[in-house]
Scaffold this motif. Structure first.
Motif, mmCIF file in Angstrom:
data_model
loop_
_atom_site.group_PDB
_atom_site.id
_atom_site.type_symbol
_atom_site.label_atom_id
_atom_site.label_comp_id
_atom_site.label_asym_id
_atom_site.label_seq_id
_atom_site.Cartn_x
_atom_site.Cartn_y
_atom_site.Cartn_z
ATOM 1 N N GLU A 66 -0.764 10.161 -13.284
ATOM 2 C CA GLU A 66 0.380 10.993 -12.916
ATOM 3 C C GLU A 66 0.178 11.700 -11.580
ATOM 4 O O GLU A 66 1.139 12.158 -10.969
ATOM 5 N N GLN A 67 -1.065 11.779 -11.120
ATOM 6 C CA GLN A 67 -1.351 12.535 -9.905
ATOM 7 C C GLN A 67 -0.694 11.913 -8.682
ATOM 8 O O GLN A 67 -0.317 12.628 -7.749
ATOM 9 N N ILE A 68 -0.522 10.588 -8.692
ATOM 10 C CA ILE A 68 0.126 9.926 -7.557
ATOM 11 C C ILE A 68 1.159 8.894 -8.030
ATOM 12 O O ILE A 68 1.605 8.054 -7.245
ATOM 13 N N ALA A 69 1.517 8.949 -9.318
ATOM 14 C CA ALA A 69 2.557 8.083 -9.902
ATOM 15 C C ALA A 69 2.167 6.612 -9.889
ATOM 16 O O ALA A 69 2.945 5.747 -9.515
ATOM 17 N N GLN A 70 0.936 6.340 -10.293
ATOM 18 C CA GLN A 70 0.472 4.952 -10.394
ATOM 19 C C GLN A 70 -0.133 4.721 -11.776
ATOM 20 O O GLN A 70 -1.310 5.005 -12.008
ATOM 21 N N THR B 294 7.438 5.789 -13.468
ATOM 22 C CA THR B 294 8.274 4.670 -13.889
ATOM 23 C C THR B 294 9.012 4.069 -12.701
ATOM 24 O O THR B 294 9.150 2.851 -12.585
ATOM 25 N N SER B 295 9.477 4.928 -11.795
ATOM 26 C CA SER B 295 10.234 4.459 -10.636
ATOM 27 C C SER B 295 9.377 3.550 -9.752
ATOM 28 O O SER B 295 9.852 2.512 -9.259
ATOM 29 N N ILE B 296 8.116 3.901 -9.558
ATOM 30 C CA ILE B 296 7.219 3.079 -8.749
ATOM 31 C C ILE B 296 7.030 1.710 -9.394
ATOM 32 O O ILE B 296 7.083 0.663 -8.728
ATOM 33 N N ALA B 297 6.811 1.694 -10.701
ATOM 34 C CA ALA B 297 6.646 0.417 -11.410
ATOM 35 C C ALA B 297 7.921 -0.417 -11.327
ATOM 36 O O ALA B 297 7.869 -1.645 -11.170
ATOM 37 N N ASP C 222 0.873 -1.175 0.000
ATOM 38 C CA ASP C 222 0.000 0.000 0.000
ATOM 39 C C ASP C 222 0.915 1.231 0.000
ATOM 40 O O ASP C 222 2.111 1.124 0.299
ATOM 41 N N TYR C 223 0.361 2.385 -0.326
ATOM 42 C CA TYR C 223 1.153 3.609 -0.448
ATOM 43 C C TYR C 223 2.397 3.358 -1.306
ATOM 44 O O TYR C 223 3.480 3.842 -0.994
ATOM 45 N N VAL C 224 2.200 2.616 -2.363
ATOM 46 C CA VAL C 224 3.279 2.392 -3.313
ATOM 47 C C VAL C 224 3.107 3.481 -4.385
ATOM 48 O O VAL C 224 2.677 3.236 -5.501
ATOM 49 N N ARG C 225 3.471 4.689 -3.957
ATOM 50 C CA ARG C 225 3.212 5.884 -4.763
ATOM 51 C C ARG C 225 4.022 7.053 -4.226
ATOM 52 O O ARG C 225 4.698 6.935 -3.206
ATOM 53 N N ARG C 226 3.910 8.177 -4.895
ATOM 54 C CA ARG C 226 4.521 9.405 -4.381
ATOM 55 C C ARG C 226 3.511 10.128 -3.503
ATOM 56 O O ARG C 226 2.321 9.793 -3.500
ATOM 57 N N PRO C 227 3.964 11.159 -2.728
ATOM 58 C CA PRO C 227 3.002 11.916 -1.919
ATOM 59 C C PRO C 227 2.034 12.702 -2.797
ATOM 60 O O PRO C 227 2.306 12.992 -3.963
#
Length: 532
Positions: free
Chosen positions: A427-431, A394-397, A371-376
């Motif tokens: 793009e809003q949370i990098a997911q 891309t970094s999260i993936a 969970d919270y596998v994203r940016r703020p």
């Protein structure tokens, strides 16, 4: 007229027609014989030798080896410019390097080919030459993998069966395979391979690789979220177990690391202990044994990058690049707290979460769900991710990609909880959902009706229309994950926020999921009290 012929004619003219004619003719014949012998000796003395060559393979060559093939003809003692080179009787141009003629045979069809190199000779004699053959084999081995039925766990033994033809060497990862005379093979592995492939190589170096896909069928998941503290509370724990005893749930989602960065059990991961994140709120082996004895699956939730515990520890211990920063180089603060988010681009932070996931999988958690596998939240322009070499999405993936193999090797299924809005605003949370779905066994979108804005998906008031918003948004996630191999298991709302939620609202969300073909869900209640 050649000198020897002139000599013979002169002798004949001088000989009178008498008894000496026979003797003279013999003498003439001797002279002619001597001349012929001299010519023969001269021919032998000038007979061609063999031109030294290098660069021929010991066996057949494949297309790539043929493209790289360089033959060198040593023309020492001769004019290298005079060397004639042919392949299959056709001239081939070479380049001159000192006394060496360098030749590339160029593209050739499969089969035998003849190479010749010759230095032209003089009258009645040839120059030195060489002739060699080589074979081209551009046909790769044939590998067929027999489809295996999906497994129910990455912990099961896995049998790879198939056939191979035309190979000299066959391997599965680092394990050698010895096919039978008819090419059939079978290999049993202790658990499902991760990223494995059968590789077959023939004598020419042609390679065929076929991935071995160990598909795991995720059982139906009807789960409720349980915090570490709730599990340690007798009343709350029993209320959850009662749901299981009456058949209303088949899975429990138990927190491993929560939103505060606290690990619920006594983790042995070094950073968990050094930072003070590990606790003894519950005994993981005991909890897992109790749940498994009841026939329940256990999903371990790891709150990945929202981690105040490690973020604060890292910042105050001089590891500031472990923390998401603002443009001034200070911790990026948000409504989550002054130092709340660790830097997903940092290798140590990634490793920490992966180590926790692998440890939990080895303990017996059936699934690991990040969970919270994203940016703020917030404007990306106001954030810095020290050391990042790519964009946050891309970094999260990539982090999930790095996680997949260690988690699978430890025996667990991998999932990722994602925002509902990621379907339309990645793009809003990098997911990015299609990108994430390639690396996980399932995505778990948080589709809580209270979190949608009025009018989303054409639903006027999502919070008051739980069926409609779940039906519409879940269909979007099914579309975005199509072809990735990832399943969709939605998070559904069992809490009140603006609208009172009870059994009817929970059932409406479950019914909407069933209507789009999904018979799995995870219910979220922060109080761990459920309406089922």
């Amino acid at each position: 007229m050649p000198p020897r012929r002139k000599l013979v004619c002169a002798l004949l003219k001088r000989v009178p027609q008498s008894g000496r004619q026979r003797t003279v003719l013999v003498a003439v014949a001797a002279v002619v014989a001597v001349g012929v012998a001299a010519i023969a000796v001269g021919a032998m003395r000038g007979s061609p030798g063999e031109l030294p060559v290098a660069g021929f393979p010991d066996g057949p060559v494949n297309a790539q080896a043929l493209a790289d093939m360089v033959i060198r003809v040593d023309a020492s003692g001769h004019d290298p410019h005079a060397v004639r080179v042919e392949v299959d009787g056709e001239p081939v141009a070479g380049t001159i390097e000192g006394d060496t003629v360098v030749v590339r045979p160029g593209p050739r069809t499969e089969g035998e080919h003849q190479f010749t190199a010759t230095v032209p000779g003089g009258f009645l004699s040839g120059g030195p030459s060489t002739s060699k053959s080589f074979a081209v084999d551009a046909t790769a081995p044939v590998v067929l993998i027999t489809a295996t039925p999906p497994m129910t766990s990455y912990r099961q033994p896995f049998v790879v069966r198939g056939t191979v033809q035309g190979a000299q060497q066959v391997t599965l990862g680092t394990k050698p395979i010895t096919p039978a005379a008819d090419g059939a093979f079978e290999l049993t592995m202790p658990h499902a391979p991760v990223g494995a492939e059968v590789k077959a190589v023939d004598a020419a170096g042609n390679v065929t690789t076929v991935p071995v896909n160990a598909a795991v069928d995720i059982p139906r998941t009807r789960a409720v979220h349980v915090t570490a503290h709730a599990w340690s509370h007798d009343g709350l724990r029993e209320s959850v177990l009662d749901l299981a005893r009456t058949g209303r749930i088949d899975t429990v989602q138990l927190d491993i690391k929560d939103e505060d960065g606290v690990i619920g059990y006594d983790s042995q991961v070094p950073l968990a202990r050094e930072s003070g994140a590990a606790t003894t709120i519950y005994d993981a082996p005991v909890a897992l044994r109790q749940l498994h004895d009841m026939g329940l699956r256990v999903v371990g939730r790891i709150v990945a990058f929202r981690d105040p515990k490690v973020a604060e520890w890292a910042w105050h211990s001089g590891r500031r690049d472990w923390v998401v920063q603002n443009v001034s180089g200070q911790p990026y603060s948000s409504h989550y707290g002054p130092i709340a988010f660790t830097n997903f681009a940092n290798p140590e932070i990634r490793r920490y979460n992966i180590d926790l996931a692998a440890e939990a999988a080895k303990l017996g958690f059936d699934d690991i769900m990040y969970d919270y596998v994203r940016r703020p939240d917030g404007p990306l322009s106001q954030m810095q991710f020290p050391g990042s070499t790519t964009d946050p999405t891309t970094s999260i993936a990539e982090f999930l990609h790095e996680s997949r193999d260690p988690v699978h090797q430890a025996g667990a299924v991998l999932g990722a909880a994602v925002f509902g809005i990621a379907s339309t605003r990645p793009e809003q949370i990098a997911q990015d959902i299609p990108m994430i779905a390639k690396y996980v066994d399932y995505v778990a979108p948080m589709l809580y009706p209270s979190h949608w804005n009025p009018g989303e998906y054409g639903v006027a008031n999502p919070n008051s229309q739980p069926y409609d918003i779940i039906f519409a948004s879940l269909g979007d996630f099914i579309r975005l994950t199509e072809g990735t191999g990832a399943e969709v298991i939605p998070w559904l709302q069992d809490f009140s926020l603006g609208v009172t939620y009870g059994p009817a609202q929970v059932q409406a969300q479950i019914d909407a999921s069933l209507a789009v073909g999904i018979d799995s869900y995870i219910l979220w209640s922060p109080t761990v009290r459920y309406h089922l």
